[in-house]
Design a protein around this motif. Sequence first.
Motif, PDB file in Angstrom:
ATOM      1  N   ALA A  52     -26.474  -3.338  -3.192  1.00  0.00           N
ATOM      2  CA  ALA A  52     -27.592  -2.499  -3.881  1.00  0.00           C
ATOM      3  C   ALA A  52     -28.293  -1.590  -2.849  1.00  0.00           C
ATOM      4  O   ALA A  52     -28.756  -0.850  -3.311  1.00  0.00           O
ATOM      5  CB  ALA A  52     -28.451  -3.713  -4.511  1.00  0.00           C
ATOM      6  N   ALA A  53     -28.296  -2.261  -1.569  1.00  0.00           N
ATOM      7  CA  ALA A  53     -29.303  -1.347  -0.633  1.00  0.00           C
ATOM      8  C   ALA A  53     -28.717  -1.625   0.819  1.00  0.00           C
ATOM      9  O   ALA A  53     -28.153  -2.593   1.191  1.00  0.00           O
ATOM     10  CB  ALA A  53     -30.552  -1.594  -0.740  1.00  0.00           C
ATOM     11  N   GLY A  54     -29.070  -0.920   1.699  1.00  0.00           N
ATOM     12  CA  GLY A  54     -29.106  -1.030   2.986  1.00  0.00           C
ATOM     13  C   GLY A  54     -30.126  -1.011   3.702  1.00  0.00           C
ATOM     14  O   GLY A  54     -31.310   0.056   3.569  1.00  0.00           O
ATOM     15  N   VAL A  55     -30.472  -1.639   4.878  1.00  0.00           N
ATOM     16  CA  VAL A  55     -31.698  -1.851   5.631  1.00  0.00           C
ATOM     17  C   VAL A  55     -31.207  -1.547   7.204  1.00  0.00           C
ATOM     18  O   VAL A  55     -30.457  -2.551   7.732  1.00  0.00           O
ATOM     19  CB  VAL A  55     -32.700  -3.005   5.356  1.00  0.00           C
ATOM     20  CG1 VAL A  55     -33.866  -2.864   6.401  1.00  0.00           C
ATOM     21  CG2 VAL A  55     -33.003  -3.080   4.133  1.00  0.00           C
ATOM     22  N   LEU A  56     -31.815  -0.618   7.670  1.00  0.00           N
ATOM     23  CA  LEU A  56     -31.574  -0.372   9.246  1.00  0.00           C
ATOM     24  C   LEU A  56     -32.740  -0.329   9.928  1.00  0.00           C
ATOM     25  O   LEU A  56     -33.691   0.135   9.604  1.00  0.00           O
ATOM     26  CB  LEU A  56     -30.849   1.130   9.599  1.00  0.00           C
ATOM     27  CG  LEU A  56     -29.365   0.976   8.873  1.00  0.00           C
ATOM     28  CD1 LEU A  56     -29.409   1.281   7.287  1.00  0.00           C
ATOM     29  CD2 LEU A  56     -28.540   2.135   9.582  1.00  0.00           C
ATOM     30  N   ALA A 115     -21.699  10.238   2.705  1.00  0.00           N
ATOM     31  CA  ALA A 115     -21.872  10.499   1.318  1.00  0.00           C
ATOM     32  C   ALA A 115     -21.630   9.015   0.382  1.00  0.00           C
ATOM     33  O   ALA A 115     -20.887   8.072   1.149  1.00  0.00           O
ATOM     34  CB  ALA A 115     -20.615  11.203   0.647  1.00  0.00           C
ATOM     35  N   CYS A 116     -22.219   8.627  -0.663  1.00  0.00           N
ATOM     36  CA  CYS A 116     -21.890   7.715  -1.579  1.00  0.00           C
ATOM     37  C   CYS A 116     -22.286   6.545  -1.051  1.00  0.00           C
ATOM     38  O   CYS A 116     -21.567   5.554  -1.341  1.00  0.00           O
ATOM     39  CB  CYS A 116     -20.415   7.962  -2.141  1.00  0.00           C
ATOM     40  SG  CYS A 116     -19.696   9.318  -2.918  1.00  0.00           S
ATOM     41  N   LEU A 117     -23.336   6.430  -0.183  1.00  0.00           N
ATOM     42  CA  LEU A 117     -24.171   5.072   0.116  1.00  0.00           C
ATOM     43  C   LEU A 117     -25.027   4.789  -0.806  1.00  0.00           C
ATOM     44  O   LEU A 117     -25.586   5.240  -1.453  1.00  0.00           O
ATOM     45  CB  LEU A 117     -24.433   5.526   1.513  1.00  0.00           C
ATOM     46  CG  LEU A 117     -23.735   5.660   2.457  1.00  0.00           C
ATOM     47  CD1 LEU A 117     -24.343   6.023   3.935  1.00  0.00           C
ATOM     48  CD2 LEU A 117     -22.335   4.544   2.892  1.00  0.00           C
ATOM     49  N   PRO A 118     -25.316   3.414  -0.747  1.00  0.00           N
ATOM     50  CA  PRO A 118     -26.460   2.701  -1.477  1.00  0.00           C
ATOM     51  C   PRO A 118     -27.616   3.204  -0.697  1.00  0.00           C
ATOM     52  O   PRO A 118     -27.834   3.612   0.167  1.00  0.00           O
ATOM     53  CB  PRO A 118     -26.408   1.313  -1.411  1.00  0.00           C
ATOM     54  CG  PRO A 118     -25.685   1.222  -0.151  1.00  0.00           C
ATOM     55  CD  PRO A 118     -24.465   2.387  -0.038  1.00  0.00           C
ATOM     56  N   PRO A 119     -28.933   3.081  -1.659  1.00  0.00           N
ATOM     57  CA  PRO A 119     -30.225   3.447  -1.155  1.00  0.00           C
ATOM     58  C   PRO A 119     -30.448   2.858   0.232  1.00  0.00           C
ATOM     59  O   PRO A 119     -29.895   1.686   0.521  1.00  0.00           O
ATOM     60  CB  PRO A 119     -31.024   2.874  -2.383  1.00  0.00           C
ATOM     61  CG  PRO A 119     -30.235   2.725  -3.440  1.00  0.00           C
ATOM     62  CD  PRO A 119     -28.969   2.378  -3.046  1.00  0.00           C
TER      63      PRO A 119
END
Length: 168
Positions: free
Chosen positions: A30-34, A89-93
């Motif tokens: 659903a999301a990515g956190v870096l 492109a086309c990554l989750p939030p």
Amino acid sequence: MSSSRATPPGGGLVLSLLHRLRDHGDKLPAAGVLISPLLDLTGSGASFQERADQDPIFSPDLIRGVAETYLGGADPRDPAASPLFASQACLPPLLIQTGGAEILLSDSERLAAATAAGTDVVLDVADELPHVYHGAVDTPESIAAVRQIAEFVHRADEHRGGRPSSTA
């Protein structure tokens, strides 16, 4: 290490994994956190030099040495090792948190700019703070950052239709 199997350390690993899932047609989270990601092993970002005297953790020479050892002769521009050079492109939030005193700041800024057109991106730069300032547990900055991560992931999960788990 062959470049086809190289993966970046830390936050870059998260981005690299998102690319691989997307490229193989697998379901994305659903999301990515870096957090303070190293995304460019060439060290070509402006902050690499501009923040060198502010960063208490990394120096350009240290990052170059880590990259050289890590790459083992592989091309540092290979997107498998430096995911900043892949299509975003086309990554989750994405939530990107970084310290304003980091030599890696430009990696986060360039990722946010590259993904902004097609992905919801939040770039949070903590002024004058170092790499992974979150480790200073119980400081107002780390508490706020962790709270922001939790809220971001929760909203992304709800937007996707997930249900928060409850503990009874």
